[in-house]
Design a protein around this motif. Structure first.
Motif, PDB file in Angstrom:
ATOM      1  N   HIS A   1       4.967  -1.476 -11.106  1.00  0.00           N
ATOM      2  CA  HIS A   1       3.874  -2.315 -11.605  1.00  0.00           C
ATOM      3  C   HIS A   1       3.815  -3.611 -10.793  1.00  0.00           C
ATOM      4  O   HIS A   1       4.817  -4.297 -10.637  1.00  0.00           O
ATOM      5  CB  HIS A   1       4.145  -2.609 -13.082  1.00  0.00           C
ATOM      6  CG  HIS A   1       3.008  -3.225 -13.821  1.00  0.00           C
ATOM      7  ND1 HIS A   1       2.501  -4.462 -13.519  1.00  0.00           N
ATOM      8  CD2 HIS A   1       2.282  -2.772 -14.876  1.00  0.00           C
ATOM      9  CE1 HIS A   1       1.505  -4.748 -14.360  1.00  0.00           C
ATOM     10  NE2 HIS A   1       1.353  -3.716 -15.192  1.00  0.00           N
ATOM     11  N   ALA A   2       2.625  -3.924 -10.280  1.00  0.00           N
ATOM     12  CA  ALA A   2       2.456  -5.112  -9.431  1.00  0.00           C
ATOM     13  C   ALA A   2       2.737  -6.404 -10.193  1.00  0.00           C
ATOM     14  O   ALA A   2       3.109  -7.412  -9.594  1.00  0.00           O
ATOM     15  CB  ALA A   2       1.041  -5.145  -8.869  1.00  0.00           C
ATOM     16  N   GLY A   3       2.556  -6.375 -11.508  1.00  0.00           N
ATOM     17  CA  GLY A   3       2.694  -7.605 -12.270  1.00  0.00           C
ATOM     18  C   GLY A   3       4.085  -7.836 -12.811  1.00  0.00           C
ATOM     19  O   GLY A   3       4.557  -8.970 -12.865  1.00  0.00           O
TER      20      GLY A   3
ATOM     21  N   GLY B   1      -2.145   4.053  -4.103  1.00  0.00           N
ATOM     22  CA  GLY B   1      -3.391   3.445  -3.644  1.00  0.00           C
ATOM     23  C   GLY B   1      -4.198   2.744  -4.723  1.00  0.00           C
ATOM     24  O   GLY B   1      -5.420   2.770  -4.686  1.00  0.00           O
ATOM     25  N   ALA B   2      -3.526   2.126  -5.674  1.00  0.00           N
ATOM     26  CA  ALA B   2      -4.212   1.317  -6.683  1.00  0.00           C
ATOM     27  C   ALA B   2      -3.880  -0.149  -6.435  1.00  0.00           C
ATOM     28  O   ALA B   2      -2.765  -0.482  -6.025  1.00  0.00           O
ATOM     29  CB  ALA B   2      -3.783   1.730  -8.082  1.00  0.00           C
ATOM     30  N   VAL B   3      -4.868  -1.011  -6.702  1.00  0.00           N
ATOM     31  CA  VAL B   3      -4.705  -2.437  -6.401  1.00  0.00           C
ATOM     32  C   VAL B   3      -3.460  -3.000  -7.073  1.00  0.00           C
ATOM     33  O   VAL B   3      -2.741  -3.814  -6.490  1.00  0.00           O
ATOM     34  CB  VAL B   3      -5.958  -3.218  -6.860  1.00  0.00           C
ATOM     35  CG1 VAL B   3      -5.763  -4.717  -6.663  1.00  0.00           C
ATOM     36  CG2 VAL B   3      -7.186  -2.744  -6.100  1.00  0.00           C
ATOM     37  N   ASN B   4      -3.190  -2.566  -8.318  1.00  0.00           N
ATOM     38  CA  ASN B   4      -2.119  -3.178  -9.106  1.00  0.00           C
ATOM     39  C   ASN B   4      -0.861  -2.318  -9.185  1.00  0.00           C
ATOM     40  O   ASN B   4      -0.082  -2.448 -10.122  1.00  0.00           O
ATOM     41  CB  ASN B   4      -2.628  -3.505 -10.511  1.00  0.00           C
ATOM     42  CG  ASN B   4      -3.122  -2.265 -11.230  1.00  0.00           C
ATOM     43  OD1 ASN B   4      -3.273  -1.211 -10.616  1.00  0.00           O
ATOM     44  ND2 ASN B   4      -3.361  -2.393 -12.519  1.00  0.00           N
ATOM     45  N   VAL B   5      -0.680  -1.438  -8.210  1.00  0.00           N
ATOM     46  CA  VAL B   5       0.520  -0.598  -8.179  1.00  0.00           C
ATOM     47  C   VAL B   5       1.211  -0.763  -6.825  1.00  0.00           C
ATOM     48  O   VAL B   5       0.582  -0.624  -5.772  1.00  0.00           O
ATOM     49  CB  VAL B   5       0.156   0.884  -8.420  1.00  0.00           C
ATOM     50  CG1 VAL B   5       1.401   1.754  -8.324  1.00  0.00           C
ATOM     51  CG2 VAL B   5      -0.498   1.050  -9.790  1.00  0.00           C
ATOM     52  N   ILE B   6       2.494  -1.057  -6.863  1.00  0.00           N
ATOM     53  CA  ILE B   6       3.284  -1.169  -5.630  1.00  0.00           C
ATOM     54  C   ILE B   6       3.379   0.222  -5.004  1.00  0.00           C
ATOM     55  O   ILE B   6       3.802   1.171  -5.668  1.00  0.00           O
ATOM     56  CB  ILE B   6       4.689  -1.726  -5.949  1.00  0.00           C
ATOM     57  CG1 ILE B   6       4.566  -3.159  -6.513  1.00  0.00           C
ATOM     58  CG2 ILE B   6       5.576  -1.696  -4.712  1.00  0.00           C
ATOM     59  CD1 ILE B   6       5.856  -3.690  -7.111  1.00  0.00           C
ATOM     60  N   PRO B   7       2.952   0.370  -3.742  1.00  0.00           N
ATOM     61  CA  PRO B   7       2.934   1.697  -3.120  1.00  0.00           C
ATOM     62  C   PRO B   7       4.319   2.324  -3.029  1.00  0.00           C
ATOM     63  O   PRO B   7       5.292   1.669  -2.643  1.00  0.00           O
ATOM     64  CB  PRO B   7       2.365   1.434  -1.717  1.00  0.00           C
ATOM     65  CG  PRO B   7       1.556   0.180  -1.863  1.00  0.00           C
ATOM     66  CD  PRO B   7       2.336  -0.653  -2.860  1.00  0.00           C
TER      67      PRO B   7
END
Lengths: 421, 421
Positions: free
Chosen positions: B230-232, B276-282
């Motif tokens: 999770h990016a956050g 490939g989602a803005v808010n997901v760490i690849p």
């Protein structure tokens, strides 16, 4: 120092099992898309459990579901506790359900002990928090906090073309006993218990996260334009390589932003280059930046830093840069009095706790715009969430619900304790 | 110091115009897909022009087209000169056509002057050099140099499902006057005139590129595996961000490989990340590396350096790395005697020249495996090629063809000059 009533941990764990069976997946998770059949079944179960204890059942126009336990002065705005019942398609058993069922446990504990609170305490289960069926997420709390549907939201469709408005209607029809209530009623306060969805509590051996707020999030889209050219014939001096520039920008941002500030989060989750042939120097690269920080000022500063750094690197590579802001959610800072209450009750229970910010969105983000709000986090194994393997230890579940109960009773004081029959 | 016969520059420029009209595009380029109707029309025009001057017309099983001008000793293997007539879909007027028509101009100049060479001189127009209709490119010269079709190549289809074998048959049928000849006949040597397709000659004010060889090319596919998160909610210390690692690897390679060695070329032309989602760490990034160098040893060294550097960076980011080699074409080093001849004749004509390697593939790459080979480059405006705007100044065209003519006469000496009637 007196401690409040003990919640019934066994009952809460049994409830979690019962709700996990609704939309259960073979791998031990749940699939309960917002406003679908499983979500409606979970709502019906919740409403039934509440009604059986004498709590009033309400729904608003966004299908947010409320269980109301009356207090001494019922003109006083309610103190809200809760979370959501919908899940990700391969979601876990605790995300949302924990906060909702802990809230039910609090109401039942108050009931069990004949406690009369100064005003009403209400459970809320917000509609479509996940956003994985209908966009945007946190739909119910946003609508509730705004007091109205923004135009067009009701025409939202899911991936199968099913209209949100139709699914709302079906949800109302499935729960005719719920009394309709208006959106955006004032509240005395809101506390949401949730799993952390991150690794900090587990790593530090803390049981309770005292959540001070929710990070702000800004989504940037960076486009770097260079010049398409032949990979073989073009010497370094003649290259305006958009991918080389993008890599330099991303590498520099990763090496500077987060190392300099433990509260900052920077993620590049999407990147598309063109034309995308092995032997062609890319002429254009577009990538996303997900930027988060508890401080809105700091997000502004980071955005400016990202823009300046990217512009400098792109220019030194002979490329042109543009940065577009695609989304901006301001940070929420929770009510210091409620946060202090959560911290105090955790301390009185002897639960190791730490103050922290939430990196993920929650309904509390929007409720903080309406009135005093706070959140309680409990650890989840390996920080794993949005995953069927999501797991919280039973003692962590019980500790979180106990803190919620204690905090509610501090925020909405007991005026009388009736002798139970 | 005697100079050889002067070519007829006006005739050559007129021929370039005539061929540019076959498959002409509105924007001034050409679209002459290999073995298609326009390519066949160009072949027919070439064969007719050759036959009109008494040159013999041959085709081999790959539809490589030859015009043979006999010499004194016709058992001697021919000296080959030429290039190709097919084009990219939005190609230029000079890529391929220049070398082919300059070769015709050389044969006609010898004819005009009654020159008898020691052995035969032949023009060749190779089949499907571009590879944009049928893969692989340089099909004709590869088959010729190998002496046989590799199994399966004849079943190759184009983007519309049309079989290469059928188009070869149609090409033979369209030119019945061409005598069939075997693949892989020995040659005395091969010289190809071509546009540079790069910016060096123009920038340095050189008229002639004395091509010493063709860079080797190795294609690597690098995969970096991290952990989706999770990016956050995921702090820096818990990230295993595949995109951050990939950016660091690419940025470091771009900052080191080419700056350290002007002959090296490194290009990342493809990159795909997941999820490939803005808010997901690849969790996974795969990218291509196109690595070129005139020295095969240096390509080996660079590949090892890339692998070591990428492994170190990936590991420091908590990621796993794998590198796969997808393609490997060894460098060609042209025959030093022929290269010296080209350099010498350019000097005698007073044409500024520079030695250089070709960054792009050419048919000469494969001919160098069969016998002595060399190439002559002339500048193209802005280094632009594979583009309808491709342009070579008339004096550059004429200089290139003159050098080709002079070089042929030095490599395949004149034994007699007949009085022309």
């Amino acid at each position: 120092m007196t401690l409040g009533p003990e919640i019934d941990g066994g009952r809460l764990l049994a409830r979690l099992d019962a709700f996990a069976a609704i939309g259960a997946t073979p791998a031990g998770g749940v699939n309960r898309p917002a406003l679908g059949a499983e979500d409606r079944a979970a709502r019906a179960l919740l409403a039934g459990l509440g009604a059986a204890r004498g709590f009033s059942v309400f729904q608003d126009a966004a299908a947010n579901l409320f269980l109301r336990r009356a207090g001494a002065d019922n003109d006083r705005p309610p103190f809200l506790i809760g979370s959501h019942l919908d899940s990700q398609p391969t979601g876990g058993r605790f995300d949302g359900a924990l906060g909702t069922l802990a809230a039910l446990e609090v109401l039942e504990t108050l009931e069990d002990h004949g406690i009369v609170t100064a005003g009403p305490v209400e459970l809320v289960a917000w509609t479509n928090e996940e956003g994985s069926r209908f966009s945007p997420g946190a739909f119910g709390s946003q609508v509730y906090a705004a007091g109205a549907f923004p135009s067009g939201w009701q025409d939202t469709v899911d991936g199968n073309g099913i209209r949100l408005a139709d699914e709302l209607a079906a949800t109302f029809a499935a729960l005719p006993e719920a009394v309709e209530r208006p959106l955006g009623r004032p509240v005395t306060g809101y506390i949401e218990l949730h799993i952390e969805q991150g690794p900090l509590l587990e790593r530090e051996g803390a049981l309770i996260g005292v959540v001070e707020g929710i990070q702000g999030t800004r989504w940037l889209e960076v486009t770097i334009e260079g010049q398409v050219a032949h990979a073989g014939t073009t010497p370094l001096a003649d290259r305006r390589d958009a991918m080389a520039a993008a890599a330099a920008v991303i590498a520099r941002l990763q090496a500077t932003v987060m190392p300099a500030d433990a509260d900052a989060r920077l993620t590049v989750g999407r990147l598309i280059l063109a034309p995308g042939a092995v032997n062609v120097i890319p002429g254009e690269v577009t990538f996303s930046i997900d930027l988060r920080h508890p401080s809105g000022d700091e997000i502004d500063r980071l955005e400016a830093e990202v823009g300046a750094l990217a512009a400098e690197i792109a220019a030194s590579g002979g490329c042109r840069l543009s940065v577009r802001r695609n989304m901006d959610v301001a940070p929420a800072r929770f009510d210091e009095r409620l946060v202090g209450i959560v911290e105090g009750v955790a301390r009185r229970r002897g639960f190791p706790s730490r103050r922290m910010f939430s990196g993920a969105f929650h309904d509390a983000l929007f409720m903080a715009r309406l009135g005093p709000a706070a959140m309680i986090f409990v650890p989840c194994r390996g920080g794993l969430s949005h995953n069927e393997a999501e797991f919280v230890e039973p003692h962590q579940v019980i500790a979180g619900a106990q803190v919620l109960c204690d905090a509610v009773l501090e925020a909405m004081p007991v005026v009388e304790t009736r002798q139970m029959p």
